[in-house]
Enzyme design. Structure first.
Site, PDB file in Angstrom:
ATOM      1  N   ASN A  53       0.835  -1.198   0.000  1.00  0.00           N
ATOM      2  CA  ASN A  53       0.000   0.000   0.000  1.00  0.00           C
ATOM      3  C   ASN A  53       0.873   1.252   0.000  1.00  0.00           C
ATOM      4  OD1 ASN A  53      -2.144  -1.879   0.589  1.00  0.00           O
ATOM      5  ND2 ASN A  53      -1.363  -1.860   2.693  1.00  0.00           N
ATOM      6  N   GLU A  77       8.941  -4.467  -0.919  1.00  0.00           N
ATOM      7  CA  GLU A  77       7.782  -3.571  -0.833  1.00  0.00           C
ATOM      8  C   GLU A  77       8.132  -2.164  -1.293  1.00  0.00           C
ATOM      9  OE1 GLU A  77       5.121  -5.095  -0.528  1.00  0.00           O
ATOM     10  OE2 GLU A  77       5.986  -6.966   0.191  1.00  0.00           O
TER      11      GLU A  77
HETATM   12 ZN   LIG Z   1       5.094  -8.060  -4.083  1.00  0.00          ZN
END
Ligand SMILES: [Zn+2]
Ligand SMILES: *[C@@H]1O[C@H](CO)[C@@H](O)[C@H](O)[C@H]1NC(C)=O
Ligand SMILES: *[C@@H]1O[C@H](CO)[C@@H](O)[C@H](O)[C@H]1NC(C)=O
Length: 948
Positions: free
Chosen positions: A327, A360
């Site tokens: 996110n 990430e």
């Molecule tokens: Zn991933």
């Protein structure tokens, strides 16, 4: 998202590495039936969602008119019509109830809906169709506002994704609730009606009305404005960058807080967690900001200017379905993937904190800024994130040797994932949510990442970087098709002329993306003339698979025995057809292809060349680069299994392992030996002799590593000891067992702490050796632990017990709140891994409590895994029992066919071992320098049994 490694086919996640699971499951992928109706799951493209305003009012407790764990939602979506004549609007939703809908134009003038049938919910497709009045249509290129009031669910576990609730025990001993979101890949539709496909991008203004006694909420962006409204606080968050709906997130809790902060207003970076995890965020904070810089330098695009007022928060969430999720502005992790505690976290988990943070953060560029058009090419997100997971972290901390570790954890795992007849291509058609989730699979991550590695060495790193920059700049805030990437590479390569002009980059890349599988390169060397004749064919692990006429573009690298050069990784030739010839100097010397294993292919040689390699390895293995020794080991096991070389030749090559101590070489060796050994579990005599031979292989490496962690150990030495001792103890290595039991006893009786890098085998052997009280001791220690990594290590060890009462309590525990939903399938597997006989006890439990287990593991695919894993550990008697139960209970166990297939696979695996046991033993024995006299053998195995 980050994959947590597969317990079987569908399971999500990198939590477990290959050798973590001694039993691998050769369960064929079940082809999901396709029909035209499936494309129905895709949204029409006649509306472009520009912006969302979403308001959420969560209910953690029931009120007079609201159930607990629900929320009120109100969303306004600004859409632009992309054609004229639109009379009905379709969005995706999977909420609890739709309450009211209005459509207006930009000036808030209402658009008339069909009074008889203003909207329909097509539940099967998660569609909401809004019908305009008779003759009313939208005008092309005009903006409209679609406002929907609805009720949503706060799901019981993270496995359902969408908005879910979780809990943890605070320092006050109370259970504290929180609500979080996990929307990737197809679950934004649970939070608000939305255009829930990665190709649609919008900006989002999120508003949360949190209970007043809760702490501030978090979302992608910072809070812009906070006001008290009755017994709630209204929190309005800043507008997000233009992004796909699956990247939206929020987190509402009583007391989650910042546990580490770089206090840099211009480049903020924070770690958030439950407050009693304070002190565990320092390592994540140590790696995150330098990783962010590394990416900015590498891509030439700054993170903090991707939107106004960007933040870079990372939160550890006690309940999380995958490893981590990207996110934007607020990345979520499983606790074990973000929180580090000195003296409790082991080196493997520490490495994953670094690499998964890198993964990430890489998604901020590959995934968030530029997003795959549709999930059929999810590798464009996940392949890049997985590649940089290792290479960015390597830039920040070279001491972990991550460039080399990539070979083990991604390249070799890609070769293994992609070697069956039922494998998928990187680009693979998916439509339904289940198909989408299924394509977040090993191939998209490992083969995607390995393709990038091969490309980097093929075009050289500067050109690679340039191509990525072209791609990112060209497609920022948009979606991308693979051809955009191919074009960027073609352009960069054309400018830099780093690749022969006869190579068409689009064709090169497209073949790797669209074709299933990968090749084995067959090498035939004429020692007299120096002519090397090469052929390629698709590699299948099954000896009976049909050959294909596929031919990949293969960048070739090789070196020779008389003048070895391991560091020239630029391809000297590109093989484009099925055959190829290379003329080298005529000399009696070995050749080795695929230097440092940077290419996605296996290599097989003519017998004579293999024999020369075997003898070179035996005489002076250091003359051959350790990554090529690792490659040879990994290839040799695969070539033996696929019957491309004999077991005799294979074990002759592997002979050098008896002197080998290098982590990178031993890691694939442990996997290979374990795979073979698992096929002998039903043959006690074969197993005993095979284990005795394997123990002979381990002496040198165990002598070198010792039983204790030393201050001067490198990271990979610590990993090596971690895996080797777990393996050695498991097959009954006496020294390992004695030392483990000693350490466990010292812990129990005198509280002597066990180094986290030794806990896996020490805890396990301590319980195998011990009784019920030992089990209770560790059970209690787990309940008292405040570190998730340590808790998982103990959960695994608790499965090692052979005490009947402890096994029963373990099974009860798996269904209780003491084990999080996300860990339950693994917990059951730990029990069979700990002792294969436990599988039979577990089978009785599964038979009695099948409905409870199905509910406890939440997802149908996870329940399938329970059956599959169980079958793979049962012996024939257990399989018969399981089969009879499944056949007799087809009505109450509708998953019976999955179970029956798993039983067939388990039998096939055993038969494979039965058929080859004597040939493998002969080969392995032949390579044993000292033949173990039978009496000695019996003695050692019986001692081993006693010690267990
Ligand atoms: Zn991933
Ligand atoms: C969304 O929020 C931004 C401030 O972050 C504001 O400028 C903008 O007007 C808002 N958009 C809408 C449609 O309310
Ligand atoms: C490369 O191949 C693609 C697809 O086959 C083709 O469209 C393109 O024109 C080729 N490029 C060059 C430079 O030949």
């Amino acid at each position: 998202m980050t994959l947590i490694i597969k317990l079987t086919i569908l399971s999500v996640l990198l939590t477990f590495v290959k050798t973590d699971f001694p039993l691998d499951f050769d369960v064929p992928d079940v082809e999901i039936e396709r029909s035209d109706a499936e494309t129905m799951f895709r949204l029409p493209e006649d509306l472009d969602p520009i912006h969302y305003d979403a308001e959420i009012i969560p209910y953690f407790e029931a009120t007079s008119n609201r159930e607990a764990f629900t929320f009120d939602g109100l969303v306004t979506i600004y859409v632009r019509a992309t054609r004229s004549g639109i009379n009905s609007l379709i969005v995706q939703e999977n909420v609890r109830e739709i309450l009211h809908i209005t459509v207006t134009d930009e000036a808030n003038v209402p658009i008339l809906l069909n009074p008889m049938n203003p909207f329909e919910r097509l539940r099967q497709f998660h569609f909401l169709r809004i019908n305009l009045g008779d003759g009313v249509t939208l005008e092309n290129n005009r903006v409209y506002k679609l406002t929907i009031g609805y009720l949503g669910n706060i799901n019981e576990t993270p496995l359902s994704r969408g908005v879910f609730r979780g809990s943890y025990k605070g320092s006050d001993g109370r259970i504290h609730w929180y609500a979080a979101t996990h929307l990737q890949p197809t679950n934004s539709r649970q939070v608000f009606p939305s255009f829930d496909e990665p190709g649609f991008k919008s900006t989002f203004n999120i508003t949360i009305y949190r209970p007043i006694h809760f702490t501030e909420s978090y979302s992608n962006m910072r809070i812009a404005e906070s006001t008290v409204v009755g017994d709630r606080v209204k929190e309005v968050f800043h507008q997000t960058p233009r992004m796909s709906a699956y990247l939206v997130t929020f987190h509402i809790s009583e007391e989650f807080t910042v546990i580490a902060d770089n206090n840099d207003a211009a480049r903020p970076y924070r770690i958030l967690a439950r407050p009693n995890a304070r002190g565990q965020g320092e390592y994540a904070l140590e790696v995150g900001p330098p990783l962010t810089r590394w990416f900015e330098d590498y891509f030439g695009i700054d993170y903090y200017t991707m939107g106004p007022d960007m933040k870079n928060d990372q939160i550890a969430v006690p309940d999380w379905a995958s490893g981590a999720t990207e996110n934007w502005g607020f990345v979520s992790y499983r606790e074990v993937r973000l929180l580090y505690e000195e003296g409790e976290t082991n080196a493997l988990d520490k490495k994953y904190i670094g690499t998964i943070t890198a993964h990430e953060l890489a998604h901020k560029w590959f995934g968030n800024l530029v997003t795959c058009r549709w999930w059929d090419n999810v590798w464009i997100n996940e392949g890049f994130a997985s590649y940089f997971e290792y290479f960015a972290m390597d830039g920040v901390d070279p001491s972990m040797e991550l460039e080399a570790q990539f070979n083990l954890f991604y390249l070799q795992s890609a070769l293994s994932a992609d070697q069956s007849a039922s494998t998928r291509a990187l680009q693979h058609t998916v439509n339904t949510p289940a198909q989408v989730t299924g394509h977040f699979s090993g191939i998209s991550y490992s083969k995607g990442a390995s393709l990038l590695l091969m490309l980097k060495h093929f075009v050289t790193e500067n050109t690679f970087r340039k191509a990525l920059n072209y791609f990112l700049v060209d497609r920022s805030y948009e979606h991308a098709f693979p051809f955009h990437l191919y074009q960027s590479f073609a352009k960069a390569v054309a400018e830099d002329s780093t690749v022969d002009r006869s190579i068409n980059m689009t064709e090169f890349m497209r073949y790797w993306v669209e074709e299933r599988g990968y090749p084995v390169l067959n090498v035939n060397v004429n020692m007299n003339t120096g002519l090397i004749e090469l052929t390629q064919e698709r590699f299948f692990i099954s000896a009976s698979a049909q050959t294909t006429d596929q031919a990949w573009h293969l960048p070739l690298t090789y070196t020779t025995g008389s003048n070895p050069d391991w560091n020239n990784l630029k391809a000297s030739e590109v093989m484009t057809g099925k055959t190829h010839r290379i003329q080298k100097e005529a000399r009696h010397e070995w050749v080795i292809f695929n230097l440092q294993q940077k290419g996605i292919y296996r290599v097989n040689y003519d017998t004579h060349n293999w024999e020369m390699i075997a003898s070179a390895l035996k005489q002076n293995r250091e003359n051959i680069h350790y990554l090529n020794r690792a490659q040879i080991v990994d290839d040799v096991f695969a070539l033996m299994r696929s019957e491309r070389i004999t077991f005799n030749l294979g074990f002759q090559i592997l002979e050098f392992l008896k002197d080998e101590t290098n982590f990178f070489v031993w890691y694939p060796a442990v996997s290979g030996f374990t795979w073979l050994r698992n096929r002998f579990l039903h043959l006690p005599d074969t197993l005993a002799e095979f284990d005795a031979i394997l123990l002979g292989y381990l002496n040198a490496v165990i002598n070198e590593l010792g039983y204790d962690v030393r201050p001067a150990d490198t990271h990979t030495t610590i990993l090596n000891r971690f895996f080797i001792l777990a393996y050695a103890c498991n097959i009954g290595h006496e020294g390992c067992l004695n030392n483990a039991v000693e350490k466990f006893t010292a812990l129990r009786t005198n509280g002597v702490s066990v180094n986290p890098n030794l806990r896996r085998h020490v805890f396990c052997e301590g319980l195998r050796d011990g009784g019920y009280e030992d089990w209770r001791f560790l059970y209690q220690r787990r309940l008292n632990s405040n570190n998730m990594g340590d808790q998982v290590a103990m959960l695994r060890a608790l499965g090692c017990t052979t005490n009947e009462r402890a096994i029963q309590e373990f099974l009860q525990m798996v269904l209780s709140d003491d084990v999080k939903a996300q860990d339950r399938v693994n917990a059951l597997t730990f029990l069979y891994m700990g002792d294969r006989n436990n599988a039979k006890v577990a089978l009785q439990f599964v038979k009695q409590r099948v409905n409870d287990i199905r509910r406890a593991v939440v997802l149908p695919a996870w329940f399938d895994n329970v059956l599959i894993n169980l079958a793979s550990y049962l012996d024939e008697e257990g399989l018969q029992d399981m089969e009879a139960w499944l056949r007799a209970n087809q009505a109450t166990v509708p998953e019976f066919q999955t179970g029956l297939n798993a039983i067939t696979s388990a039998r096939t695996n055993m038969q494979w071992g039965t058929d080859r046991a004597s040939a493998i033993l002969r080969a392995a024995r032949g390579s044993a320098a000292i033949v173990v006299p039978t009496i000695m053998l019996l003695l050692t195995t019986s001692i081993a049994m006693m010690i267990r």
